[in-house]
Design a protein around this motif. Structure first.
Motif, PDB file in Angstrom:
ATOM      1  N   THR A 221      -5.281  -2.094   5.849  1.00 23.64           N
ATOM      2  CA  THR A 221      -5.600  -2.060   4.427  1.00 23.64           C
ATOM      3  C   THR A 221      -5.824  -3.493   3.942  1.00 23.64           C
TER       4      THR A 221
ATOM      5  N   GLY B 235      -2.453   3.423   2.152  1.00 23.88           N
ATOM      6  CA  GLY B 235      -3.206   2.842   1.059  1.00 23.88           C
ATOM      7  C   GLY B 235      -3.792   3.847   0.090  1.00 23.88           C
TER       8      GLY B 235
ATOM      9  N   PRO C 242       0.816  -1.221   0.000  1.00 22.60           N
ATOM     10  CA  PRO C 242       0.000   0.000   0.000  1.00 22.60           C
ATOM     11  C   PRO C 242       0.848   1.268   0.000  1.00 22.60           C
TER      12      PRO C 242
END
Length: 502
Positions: free
Chosen positions: A142, A103, A93
């Motif tokens: 994420t 992210g 990310p």
């Protein structure tokens, strides 16, 4: 000989309050750490808006202008710090340290920008990668983070969580990440720092990696198995670079003290380091940099010798001397890392002179001239730039030659011509994916060409070096000069020079 060098280095350090006149040679690695984790050096503001993006770019170009003005050779730009990245990745990310939220894209590619801007200034760009750290307390969530948790890739002890180096999947993920960098960006090098296993993780059977250890290598000690996992990861990264882009340099920056008599010196045939400070990294984070040098899976070592020259248990001079001897013993280079943090706390002439003295110390203990320094960190450069430029950084330099790297053999440039104050020539086409660079010199016409050559046979003397360029042109001083251009390989070797007299 080493005893003499040690005495000389200590003498330089004792005189650190005076301006040092130790002149550098043509060959010296001069790097700086640009830390992005927590915005330590860059950027001062996170976000995704156009105004934030402009500010971030302006801060970076100002920083790189200073690096060029200080005659540095290399910028170590942190692109991965917590399993997050500063570039467009298919594997990890975006970093919150640039966009403000993990992210989320910042709307531009910092690594691509930094590589381009470094090369515009003749600076090398090394991607600084933290190979295993995932968190120092935050629970990231994420999609990629959740997937890593699901796969059982993470290993935690107290507040530290890392990608488990004992898992082959994890090690290959690190390799793939570095492959993504070297194949997607024209970086000149990859450098790892000193985060491996969580600090002080016990060697007990209730640790999460104990079962894996018992299945894989119960004949080894738990600690040796952990250290072997780190070595495997480094070796695999080195092999990948050699396959994908052998022009890329790979180095590591471990903790400053290693190779004590009770840790690893005898294992790798090296004399133990002669200081009182402990080799804590060996059993606390399972880092054994002597093993990496012995196995030749790094091109250089940049230990973090973050102590004053007169420190009671870890004085700079004997540590630097030992590392220089170790790097030379295993056929690699030593570029000691020095810290500016004591200057940040107390900006005195004496503290600034510590850095100048330590740079000089790296030179004086060098056995073969393959020396250098990496300064931690970029935000402190304004505090030391004048002192360094007044001493050994007054002129440009080139990193030392790495004879063991793939032997690129570039032809000499051709078609030199002047266009105003721009010297131009025909561009050389690389044979593969490697970077092509050039070195440019200006020799006063009052100096005979044969007298302008380096006394050690290293081409033209560094006294006349204007710098490095990644494009087939460079601005040159006007006047009665003979200009010279060499092709400059990833090994840091030069072709024969081609001359043009004004």
């Amino acid at each position: 000989m080493l005893r003499y060098l040690h005495i000389l280095c200590v003498f330089c350090c004792v005189l650190m309050i005076l301006p040092l006149r130790a002149e550098s040679s043509k060959r010296e690695f001069r790097g700086v750490w640009v830390a992005t984790v927590w915005g330590i050096d860059w950027p001062s503001q996170q976000g995704t808006g156009i105004a934030v993006q402009k500010k971030q770019k302006a801060e970076m170009t100002a920083l790189l202008d200073r690096c060029m003005d200080m005659n540095l050779t290399t910028v170590c730009f942190q692109v991965r710090s917590m399993g997050d990245v500063m570039y467009e990745s298919k594997l990890e990310p975006w970093s919150s340290f640039v966009s403000g939220k993990r992210g989320v894209s910042p709307g531009w590619d910092p690594l691509a920008f930094v590589v381009e801007e470094c090369h515009k200034r003749g600076l090398e760009c090394y991607a600084w990668v933290n190979p295993f750290r995932w968190s120092t307390g935050t629970d990231y969530s994420t999609a990629q983070d959740n997937e890593w948790k699901k796969r059982g890739w993470l290993l935690r002890h107290e507040k530290y969580t890392v990608f488990n180096p004992g898992l082959e999947e994890v090690r290959q993920h690190v390799v793939s990440l570095c492959r993504e960098i070297v194949t997607g960006y024209k970086v000149d090098g990859i450098i790892f720092d000193d985060y491996f296993y969580p600090n002080r993780i016990p060697e007990s059977d209730d640790m999460r990696d104990y079962g894996l250890y018992m299945r894989e290598a119960p004949w080894m000690s738990f600690g040796d198995w952990r250290r072997a996992n780190v070595h495997k990861a480094m070796a695999d990264v080195y092999a990948m670079i050699d396959e994908e882009r052998p022009d890329v340099v790979f180095g590591i920056s471990p903790a400053g003290v290693a190779g004590k008599g009770d840790t690893s010196s005898s294992k790798w045939g090296m004399n133990p380091i002669g200081v009182k400070a402990a080799d804590w990294q060996y059993s606390e984070i399972y880092s054994d940099p002597l093993g990496l040098l012995y196995q030749r899976t790094v091109d250089f070592i940049s230990p973090q010798i973050y102590w004053h020259t007169d420190h009671a248990t870890a004085p700079y001079a004997p540590i630097a001397e030992w590392w220089s001897e170790a790097a030379n013993f295993y056929g690699r280079h030593f570029y000691g890392s020095v810290t500016m943090e004591h200057v940040a706390k107390n900006d005195t002439r004496a503290n600034r002179s510590q850095i100048v003295a330590q740079v000089g110390c790296n030179r004086s203990v060098s056995i073969d001239g393959n020396n250098g320094v990496i300064i931690y960190s970029a935000k402190y450069l304004p505090k030391i730039s004048n002192e360094l430029k007044a001493t050994g950084f007054a002129s440009p330099s080139l990193p030392p030659v790495m004879q063991w790297k793939y032997p690129y053999d570039y032809p000499a440039p051709s078609g030199l011509k002047l266009d105003g104050d721009n010297l131009k020539w025909k561009e050389i086409t690389p044979s593969d994916k490697e970077i092509v660079r050039y070195t440019v010199y200006a020799i006063p016409n009052s100096v005979k060409i044969e007298d302008a050559m380096d006394e050690f046979g290293d081409g033209i003397s560094g006294d006349y070096l204007l710098g490095v360029t990644y494009s087939p042109s460079k601005k040159v001083p006007q006047g009665d000069y003979t200009y010279a251009v060499c092709s400059y390989t990833p090994q840091s070797t030069e072709s024969r020079p081609v001359f043009l007299k004004r």
